[in-house]
Structures are given as C-alpha cells and as structure tokens.
Design a protein around this motif. Structure first.
Motif, PDB file in Angstrom:
ATOM      1  N   THR A  53     -26.119  75.252  15.584  1.00  0.00           N
ATOM      2  CA  THR A  53     -25.328  74.342  16.414  1.00  0.00           C
ATOM      3  C   THR A  53     -25.178  72.973  15.766  1.00  0.00           C
ATOM      4  OG1 THR A  53     -27.338  73.807  17.666  1.00  0.00           O
ATOM      5  CG2 THR A  53     -25.892  75.488  18.585  1.00  0.00           C
ATOM      6  N   ALA A  54     -26.223  72.501  15.101  1.00  0.00           N
ATOM      7  CA  ALA A  54     -26.137  71.194  14.436  1.00  0.00           C
ATOM      8  C   ALA A  54     -25.177  71.240  13.255  1.00  0.00           C
ATOM      9  CB  ALA A  54     -27.525  70.757  13.976  1.00  0.00           C
ATOM     10  N   LEU A  55     -25.218  72.323  12.491  1.00  0.00           N
ATOM     11  CA  LEU A  55     -24.338  72.453  11.330  1.00  0.00           C
ATOM     12  C   LEU A  55     -22.859  72.464  11.722  1.00  0.00           C
ATOM     13  CD1 LEU A  55     -26.299  75.136   9.280  1.00  0.00           C
ATOM     14  CD2 LEU A  55     -25.731  72.847   8.469  1.00  0.00           C
ATOM     15  N   VAL A  56     -22.564  72.974  12.898  1.00  0.00           N
ATOM     16  CA  VAL A  56     -21.167  73.083  13.335  1.00  0.00           C
ATOM     17  C   VAL A  56     -20.720  71.846  14.118  1.00  0.00           C
ATOM     18  CG1 VAL A  56     -19.546  74.386  14.755  1.00  0.00           C
ATOM     19  CG2 VAL A  56     -21.235  75.599  13.361  1.00  0.00           C
ATOM     20  N   ALA A  66     -13.477  60.141  12.753  1.00  0.00           N
ATOM     21  CA  ALA A  66     -12.817  59.573  11.572  1.00  0.00           C
ATOM     22  C   ALA A  66     -11.312  59.815  11.570  1.00  0.00           C
ATOM     23  CB  ALA A  66     -13.440  60.145  10.300  1.00  0.00           C
ATOM     24  N   GLY A  67     -10.808  60.610  12.524  1.00  0.00           N
ATOM     25  CA  GLY A  67      -9.376  60.838  12.600  1.00  0.00           C
ATOM     26  C   GLY A  67      -8.885  62.054  11.858  1.00  0.00           C
ATOM     27  N   PHE A  68      -9.790  62.969  11.525  1.00  0.00           N
ATOM     28  CA  PHE A  68      -9.399  64.163  10.766  1.00  0.00           C
ATOM     29  C   PHE A  68      -9.149  65.379  11.660  1.00  0.00           C
ATOM     30  CE2 PHE A  68     -11.586  61.678   7.515  1.00  0.00           C
ATOM     31  CZ  PHE A  68     -10.727  61.812   6.433  1.00  0.00           C
ATOM     32  N   GLY A  69      -9.035  65.151  12.970  1.00  0.00           N
ATOM     33  CA  GLY A  69      -8.879  66.253  13.903  1.00  0.00           C
ATOM     34  C   GLY A  69      -7.818  67.276  13.539  1.00  0.00           C
ATOM     35  N   PRO A  70      -6.582  66.845  13.195  1.00  0.00           N
ATOM     36  CA  PRO A  70      -5.522  67.824  12.884  1.00  0.00           C
ATOM     37  C   PRO A  70      -5.816  68.703  11.675  1.00  0.00           C
ATOM     38  CG  PRO A  70      -4.589  65.651  13.342  1.00  0.00           C
ATOM     39  CD  PRO A  70      -6.065  65.474  13.229  1.00  0.00           C
ATOM     40  N   ASP A  71      -6.693  68.231  10.771  1.00  0.00           N
ATOM     41  CA  ASP A  71      -6.970  68.984   9.538  1.00  0.00           C
ATOM     42  C   ASP A  71      -8.261  69.790   9.610  1.00  0.00           C
ATOM     43  OD1 ASP A  71      -4.705  67.852   8.232  1.00  0.00           O
ATOM     44  OD2 ASP A  71      -5.851  66.014   7.924  1.00  0.00           O
ATOM     45  N   LEU A  72      -8.960  69.695  10.734  1.00  0.00           N
ATOM     46  CA  LEU A  72     -10.274  70.328  10.826  1.00  0.00           C
ATOM     47  C   LEU A  72     -10.222  71.842  10.630  1.00  0.00           C
ATOM     48  CD1 LEU A  72     -12.318  68.573  13.652  1.00  0.00           C
ATOM     49  CD2 LEU A  72     -12.967  68.924  11.274  1.00  0.00           C
ATOM     50  N   GLY A  73      -9.214  72.483  11.239  1.00  0.00           N
ATOM     51  CA  GLY A  73      -9.120  73.938  11.131  1.00  0.00           C
ATOM     52  C   GLY A  73      -9.051  74.402   9.697  1.00  0.00           C
ATOM     53  N   LYS A  74      -8.213  73.762   8.907  1.00  0.00           N
ATOM     54  CA  LYS A  74      -8.055  74.142   7.504  1.00  0.00           C
ATOM     55  C   LYS A  74      -9.340  73.892   6.721  1.00  0.00           C
ATOM     56  CE  LYS A  74      -5.186  73.277   3.422  1.00  0.00           C
ATOM     57  NZ  LYS A  74      -4.062  72.477   2.859  1.00  0.00           N
ATOM     58  N   GLY A 327     -17.508  72.490   4.220  1.00  0.00           N
ATOM     59  CA  GLY A 327     -16.052  72.461   4.215  1.00  0.00           C
ATOM     60  C   GLY A 327     -15.511  71.135   4.710  1.00  0.00           C
ATOM     61  N   ILE A 328     -16.135  70.600   5.763  1.00  0.00           N
ATOM     62  CA  ILE A 328     -15.722  69.301   6.293  1.00  0.00           C
ATOM     63  C   ILE A 328     -16.115  68.176   5.342  1.00  0.00           C
ATOM     64  CG2 ILE A 328     -16.138  67.651   8.169  1.00  0.00           C
ATOM     65  CD1 ILE A 328     -16.287  70.025  10.086  1.00  0.00           C
ATOM     66  N   LEU A 329     -17.308  68.248   4.779  1.00  0.00           N
ATOM     67  CA  LEU A 329     -17.725  67.227   3.813  1.00  0.00           C
ATOM     68  C   LEU A 329     -16.759  67.147   2.636  1.00  0.00           C
ATOM     69  CD1 LEU A 329     -21.617  67.564   3.576  1.00  0.00           C
ATOM     70  CD2 LEU A 329     -20.331  65.636   4.466  1.00  0.00           C
ATOM     71  N   ASN A 330     -16.343  68.305   2.143  1.00  0.00           N
ATOM     72  CA  ASN A 330     -15.417  68.331   1.001  1.00  0.00           C
ATOM     73  C   ASN A 330     -13.999  67.943   1.415  1.00  0.00           C
ATOM     74  OD1 ASN A 330     -17.141  69.139  -1.156  1.00  0.00           O
ATOM     75  ND2 ASN A 330     -17.163  71.220  -0.367  1.00  0.00           N
TER      76      ASN A 330
END
Length: 455
Positions: A53-56, A66-74, A327-330
């Motif tokens: 749960t923490a990792l996700v 940070a405003g990256f919501g629209p790109d999170l899926g990709k 994936g999010i970090l990168n």
C-alpha cells in the motif's frame, strides 16, 4: 499544469529566467522525491502501512500534488511493464521451490548441514555466509534468495534461531557478490563508461574479498549473539506460516522421487545459467512438470497451489507495487533531479577528492535511486567532471560500486521484498536489523579500496 510541462523561451533575459525556473523545478522535484521516500520509510518502519500500500499510494499522492495527475496512468503502466517478467518469474519460482520443500528435496541437505554444525548457531551463521557466497556466483539475487532460504530456513527453525539473522547475512553476502560483472551494477558501469572488466571489475576483486571477510565476521558475531539468546531465553518460535518452508505436512513428502526432483532442479538451474529461455517461463514449465510428477491427483495439485498462493501473491503484489513506485519516480523526473541535486551541492573546492566523494555518496545514491538511474544518469555527470579535474573515469567507476554493499536494502530493489517474504519477516524489521551491518560493509570496503589504491 504539471511543473514538467512548463515551456520557457530560450533567448535574452527570458533565458536567464528559464534557468532560474528550471533550477526551481529541480529543487522542487528533489524535495518531493526525498519526501516520498522519507514518508515511505517512516510508515513502513512504524508499521502504519504494508509495503504494497505504501509503494502505491505514496507516489500517487505526491505525483498528484506535483500536478502530474493526467500522466500518472502512463507512468505507472511503464513501471509495471518494466517489472512484469520479474514478477512472473518470482511467482513461479516461489511455487516451484515451495513444492520441492514439500516433497522433501532439501531434507537430506538440511540433515547433512545439521549433522555438520550440530546445534551450534555460530556454525550455522558462518555456513549461511558461505552458502550465500557460493550460490551468489550465478549473479542473480532472486534465485540466490530462493535457494538459500529454502535450504537453510528449516535449519534455523530446528535450532530456534531468529530468521532476521538469516535475511541479514544473506543480504550482506549478496550485496558484495552483486559486484560480479554479470550481477548488474558492474555491467552498468562498464556500459555507461565504455570500459572493460579489466579496468572496472578486476581491481575490485581484493576489495570484494575484504568485504566478504567483514561478512563472515558479522556472521560470527550474530551467531554468538543468537547462541547467548537461546541459552538465556530459549528457542525462537514466532515463525510465519507464510514463509517458504510453511507448515510441515508429512503427507506431501515424496522420498522416492528425490533423485527425479534433484535432476529436474539441476536442469532448471542449468537453463537459468545458460539463459536458454526467459527465466519466468523456465520456472513456469518446471513447476508444471514437478506438479504432475509428484502429485498426479488433481486435488493434491490444487492443495499445493492453495498452500503457497498467499506467499506468491504477497511477493508479486510488492514487486508490482515497486514497479509503480519507480515508474512514477522516473516518469516525473524526480529520480534524475534527486541525483543531480546531490551532485550539485558538492563544493568546487572539493574537486580533487571527487573519487572519495563518489565512493561515499554511492551509498545514499544507490539506496535512494535505482541502479539504472545512478549508473546511466548520474555517473556520466560525475566522470565528465572528473575528466576536467584529471581523475580517470575507471577510478570513479570503481568508486561508484562501493555503495552496492548497502544497495540491496533499498525499498526500490524488488528482490528485497522476495527475501523477506520467503523468510516470513517484515520488511521494516529486516531494514532495522540489517542497516547498521550493511553500512558497515560499505565503510569496510571504502577503507579497503583506499588502502589498496583501488579508487
């Protein structure tokens, strides 16, 4: 608008403003990155969340802020794709070796080791270090963990030893042996700097040997501590029912099929070493063959899968969670910003000591970053700076490997979750127990490298 989407003109005064804004973005991303990992570590170590749960949830929340919501899926999709084959391999590797434990394949080995070491925890811990070192020669951490834990956890249970001692020693020895050219980090260094193994790996062999001496010393110390604890408080009994050894079920033993199971396992290991087919596929096929041979009845096959499905699912969940995390970090650029920011804080007056600084910083950098991010993103920047200061890239490349002694404890390393799941211990407990010894490994290797002139 996500901060990565800012577009700034590149001429005149606006170019200066652009540099200022870009610097601000890097600082912001760096802050968010360390905040993400800090929150993760606090929640995990205080057992407020499971690793999955923490990792996700933590990176998703930070990315939204940070405003990256629209790109999170990709981003998350790319992270999971990168880790998918590893996840499949670990699921079927756990099922295969759990089945082999159920059949009693490792029982003769455990009895032989027990006869050799007696009821002596000191000999057991030293034997753990030796076995891990030998098995680690294949360069694959996941297979090392599965084989060593499968072989030794039953022994630890018989002697009443704390399984955290087992995971600690395995990780310490594995961290040193991970420097082998086919282990991953060294190959990345050679590829990144376009150098050969004679320039990078061969000079590191004496340093690795010094590191292994430290590992055996730690194994001896932990063995003595366990012996005193058992004599004073009695045997450890709080083992997890979800570890790879599981609950002993005599009905599942297949003593007459030991030789067939051994041959199948040796063939599987040969396929793994020769890289004939993808490892995940190899384990999948081997598990299916072993199921049919040992348990021809459908209800017995279902029993085996049901018995170990919890452990396999637990590991797979954490592996895919780690894929989302990285994936999010990168995808957000946080990982590169973290690495570059740490490099930027080094005063120019310290340039002549860049080799020492690189070795010291390799510990936190390889802990907070993935190997790919560090060796392909950060190390080239360090070596470019070193060339201006007259420091050869091979020296800096070797210095960057010192941190590998602590790297395997990183929450960004998928195989770490495999190890703790196999042994039935909590990631947070393993981290607390092992961290000081792992940092000790890095310090010992650093001193050895300096004394030998390796870096």
């Amino acid at each position: 608008m996500p901060i990565s989407a800012l577009e700034i003109p590149l001429t005149g005064e606006k170019k200066i403003n652009n540099n200022i804004i870009n610097t601000s973005i890097i600082i912001m991303l760096t802050f968010l990155g360390f905040l993400m990992i800090f929150i993760f570590m606090i929640l995990i170590m205080n057992k407020k969340m499971t690793p999955l749960t923490a990792l996700v949830l933590i990176p998703v929340l930070i990315a939204f802020i940070a405003g990256f919501g629209p790109d999170l899926g990709k981003m998350m999709k790319e992270g999971v794709k990168e880790i998918a084959l590893t996840g499949v391999m670990l699921i079927f590797a756990i099922l295969y070796f759990s089945l082999m434990i159920d059949t009693g394949l490792f029982e003769p080995l455990v009895n032989a080791i027990l006869k050799a070491v007696g009821d002596n925890p000191v000999k057991t811990t030293i034997g753990t270090a030796l076995l891990t070192t030998l098995v680690s020669l294949d360069g694959d951490g996941s297979s090392t963990y599965i084989i060593v834990v499968a072989a030794l956890l039953p022994l630890y249970k018989k002697q009443g030893m704390n399984p955290l001692v087992l995971t600690c020693i395995i990780m310490l020895a594995g961290g040193i042996m991970n420097i082998l050219p086919w282990g991953g980090p060294t190959a990345r260094v050679m590829s990144s700097l376009k150098l050969g193994h004679t320039e990078i790996f061969v000079p590191m062999i004496p340093v690795m040997l010094i590191g292994l001496v430290w590992v055996f010393i730690v194994a001896y110390i932990l063995g003595v501590k366990e012996k005193k604890r058992i004599n004073k408080y009695g045997k450890y009994t709080q083992y997890s029912g979800q570890d790879i050894a599981g609950e002993n079920d005599p009905a599942l033993r297949r003593p007459k099929l030991i030789m067939i199971n051994l041959i199948l396992t040796i063939v599987l290991l040969g396929v793994m070493i020769l890289d004939i087919i993808p490892l995940g596929i190899a384990f999948m096929i081997a598990f299916c063959i072993a199921s049919v041979i040992n348990y021809p009845k459908l209800k017995d096959q279902q029993k085996i899968i049901s018995k170990h499905a919890g452990n396999a699912l637990s590991v797979a969940g954490m592996i895919f969670g780690a894929g989302i995390f990285t994936g999010i970090l990168n995808g957000t650029g946080i990982m590169n910003s973290m690495g570059n920011s740490i490099i930027d804080i080094i005063p120019k007056s310290w340039g002549s000591s860049l080799n020492l600084i690189t070795a010291i910083l390799s510990v936190p950098l390889t802990f907070f970053l993935t190997n790919d991010a560090y060796y392909f993103g950060i190390l080239p920047v360090i070596t470019a700076t070193g060339q201006q200061l007259g420091i050869p890239p091979d020296i800096l490349g070797r210095a960057s490997l010192v941190g590998q002694a602590s790297h395997l404890l990183s929450p960004l390393v998928p195989s770490t979750y495999l190890l703790v799941s196999l042994a039935g211990v909590e990631f947070s407990d393993h981290l607390k127990f092992t961290l000081k010894w792992a940092i000790g490994s890095s310090i010992v290797m650093l001193i050895g490298a300096l004394l030998l002139g390796t870096i």
